[in-house]
Design an enzyme around this catalytic site. Sequence first.
Site, PDB file in Angstrom:
ATOM      1  N   SER A 170       0.814  -1.222   0.000  1.00 26.59           N
ATOM      2  CA  SER A 170       0.000   0.000   0.000  1.00 26.59           C
ATOM      3  C   SER A 170       0.842   1.266   0.000  1.00 26.59           C
ATOM      4  O   SER A 170       0.388   2.328   0.418  1.00 26.59           O
ATOM      5  CB  SER A 170      -0.968   0.009   1.198  1.00 26.59           C
ATOM      6  N   ARG A 171       2.077   1.155  -0.454  1.00 24.98           N
ATOM      7  CA  ARG A 171       2.993   2.282  -0.527  1.00 24.98           C
ATOM      8  C   ARG A 171       3.313   2.876   0.844  1.00 24.98           C
ATOM      9  O   ARG A 171       3.787   4.010   0.944  1.00 24.98           O
ATOM     10  CB  ARG A 171       2.452   3.385  -1.461  1.00 24.98           C
TER      11      ARG A 171
END
Length: 210
Positions: free
Chosen positions: A187-188
């Site tokens: 999810s970065r």
Amino acid sequence: MSVSDLRQSYDKGVLLEDEAAASPFDQFSLWFDQALAARVPEPNAMTLATVDADGQPSARIVLIKGYDERGFVFFTNYESRKGREIAANPRAALLFFWQPLERQVRIEGRMEFTSAEESDAYYASRPVGSRLGAWASEQSRPVTREVLEARERDYRERYGDQPPRPPHWGGYRLVPTAFEFWQGRPSRLHDRLRYRPDGKSGWQIDRLAP
């Protein structure tokens, strides 16, 4: 597929403060050894970024040839573009990217020359073709292939298999003032730990937002 649709999910590791080494040099050694063990292609390849006297940045891949707590060493032609830029502005940055491990290391610092003894020792360890190439190549200057090969033949005739180190060729050491270790996460929400001198004899570790 559009370029904008290219995506990668990162899930191969974590980097937490309580697991990180107190010294960035120790943390680098750990990650470098893991890159070697994982057979990452050319783990010693790093991007070197420099800036000229007018503020124009440039970057290229070079190979690290040694590191310890004094800094990170590479060798090159002092009269190349990178050499001229370092002479004008002795600040630089390094970037290691070990894609199979989803890791990168950023290092910023000041540049200094290695000693003549260090440059001599590394030059003597190179294959003879590379030693002759250091004489033949007026690095970063325009040249034709024919001229380059002719210069190499001339220096081979002059020096044979024992060329001395050219006076315009040798080592630089980047003396770090900051490190950042980056570990890809889902999810970065990547892990980014920055090391900066604490003003005493150690290093302060900060987590940076991804």
